[in-house]
Design a protein around this motif. Structure first.
Motif, mmCIF file in Angstrom:
data_model
loop_
_atom_site.group_PDB
_atom_site.id
_atom_site.type_symbol
_atom_site.label_atom_id
_atom_site.label_comp_id
_atom_site.label_asym_id
_atom_site.label_seq_id
_atom_site.Cartn_x
_atom_site.Cartn_y
_atom_site.Cartn_z
ATOM 1 N N VAL A 46 -40.092 95.135 -0.807
ATOM 2 C CA VAL A 46 -40.254 94.089 0.202
ATOM 3 C C VAL A 46 -41.177 93.019 -0.381
ATOM 4 C CG1 VAL A 46 -41.133 93.572 2.510
ATOM 5 C CG2 VAL A 46 -39.964 95.727 2.071
ATOM 6 N N GLY A 47 -40.791 91.777 -0.229
ATOM 7 C CA GLY A 47 -41.602 90.680 -0.743
ATOM 8 C C GLY A 47 -41.212 90.335 -2.172
ATOM 9 N N GLN A 48 -42.011 89.502 -2.808
ATOM 10 C CA GLN A 48 -41.779 89.059 -4.181
ATOM 11 C C GLN A 48 -40.389 88.444 -4.340
ATOM 12 O OE1 GLN A 48 -44.276 88.950 -6.161
ATOM 13 N NE2 GLN A 48 -45.674 90.310 -5.097
ATOM 14 N N THR A 49 -39.917 87.759 -3.293
ATOM 15 C CA THR A 49 -38.565 87.196 -3.334
ATOM 16 C C THR A 49 -38.417 86.121 -4.403
ATOM 17 O OG1 THR A 49 -39.156 85.667 -1.557
ATOM 18 C CG2 THR A 49 -38.070 87.725 -0.922
ATOM 19 N N HIS A 50 -39.518 85.516 -4.817
ATOM 20 C CA HIS A 50 -39.437 84.517 -5.882
ATOM 21 C C HIS A 50 -39.125 85.152 -7.232
ATOM 22 C CE1 HIS A 50 -43.530 86.012 -6.023
ATOM 23 N NE2 HIS A 50 -43.664 85.499 -7.230
ATOM 24 N N LEU A 51 -39.281 86.467 -7.337
ATOM 25 C CA LEU A 51 -38.960 87.197 -8.572
ATOM 26 C C LEU A 51 -37.765 88.126 -8.417
ATOM 27 C CD1 LEU A 51 -42.570 88.255 -9.615
ATOM 28 C CD2 LEU A 51 -41.188 86.433 -10.616
ATOM 29 N N LYS A 56 -32.736 85.625 -9.216
ATOM 30 C CA LYS A 56 -34.116 85.380 -9.628
ATOM 31 C C LYS A 56 -34.423 86.150 -10.920
ATOM 32 C CE LYS A 56 -34.945 82.771 -6.147
ATOM 33 N NZ LYS A 56 -35.231 81.379 -6.237
ATOM 34 N N PRO A 57 -35.486 85.766 -11.629
ATOM 35 C CA PRO A 57 -35.730 86.275 -12.977
ATOM 36 C C PRO A 57 -35.716 87.796 -13.150
ATOM 37 C CG PRO A 57 -37.266 84.519 -12.465
ATOM 38 C CD PRO A 57 -36.490 84.797 -11.216
ATOM 39 N N LEU A 58 -36.488 88.518 -12.376
ATOM 40 C CA LEU A 58 -36.535 89.973 -12.580
ATOM 41 C C LEU A 58 -35.238 90.654 -12.166
ATOM 42 C CD1 LEU A 58 -40.172 90.996 -11.640
ATOM 43 C CD2 LEU A 58 -39.164 90.666 -13.888
ATOM 44 N N THR A 59 -34.602 90.164 -11.125
ATOM 45 C CA THR A 59 -33.324 90.741 -10.710
ATOM 46 C C THR A 59 -32.279 90.571 -11.804
ATOM 47 O OG1 THR A 59 -33.842 90.248 -8.405
ATOM 48 C CG2 THR A 59 -31.546 90.711 -8.924
ATOM 49 N N VAL A 60 -32.224 89.398 -12.403
ATOM 50 C CA VAL A 60 -31.265 89.147 -13.485
ATOM 51 C C VAL A 60 -31.547 90.052 -14.674
ATOM 52 C CG1 VAL A 60 -30.478 87.416 -15.158
ATOM 53 C CG2 VAL A 60 -30.804 86.774 -12.764
ATOM 54 N N LEU A 61 -32.833 90.208 -15.028
ATOM 55 C CA LEU A 61 -33.181 91.094 -16.149
ATOM 56 C C LEU A 61 -32.777 92.536 -15.868
ATOM 57 C CD1 LEU A 61 -36.693 89.750 -17.216
ATOM 58 C CD2 LEU A 61 -34.548 89.572 -18.478
ATOM 59 N N PHE A 62 -33.055 93.003 -14.649
ATOM 60 C CA PHE A 62 -32.692 94.379 -14.300
ATOM 61 C C PHE A 62 -31.180 94.577 -14.316
ATOM 62 C CE2 PHE A 62 -36.894 94.695 -11.916
ATOM 63 C CZ PHE A 62 -37.468 95.510 -12.873
ATOM 64 N N GLU A 63 -30.448 93.612 -13.778
ATOM 65 C CA GLU A 63 -28.980 93.730 -13.740
ATOM 66 C C GLU A 63 -28.376 93.716 -15.140
ATOM 67 O OE1 GLU A 63 -27.907 90.490 -11.188
ATOM 68 O OE2 GLU A 63 -28.253 91.651 -9.356
#
Length: 86
Positions: A46-51, A56-63
């Motif tokens: 929950v939160g950290q929606t900017h990442l 967003k940057p971390l989501t793209v890296l994880f995917e």
């Protein structure tokens, strides 16, 4: 019932108990609450929606499964350890 869980009106209260009151705690009582409530997947954070939002940057890296070394900086309780573990 008194503070220690014994009923002073019962006959059992007159007999001293040999069992430790700590022995009745559940097995996960030693695990800190923060660890018990920690998100288990990225979608649970929950939160950290900017990442972590879509695209967003971390989501793209994880995917892409291309997570590099990262420095996570911030005050206590914002999710640095949780992100690192995920």
């Amino acid at each position: 019932m008194d503070l220690f869980g014994e009923d002073p009106n019962s006959d059992a209260a007159a007999v001293p108990s040999t069992a430790s009151p700590l022995a009745a705690k559940p097995a996960n009582a030693a695990i800190p609450l923060a660890e018990q409530l920690r998100p288990q997947c990225l979608a649970d954070v929950v939160g950290q929606t900017h990442l972590l939002g879509p695209g967003k940057p971390l989501t793209v890296l994880f995917e892409q499964r291309k997570v590099h070394s990262l420095l996570l900086w911030g005050p206590p309780g914002v999710g640095k350890t949780t992100l690192a573990r995920l």
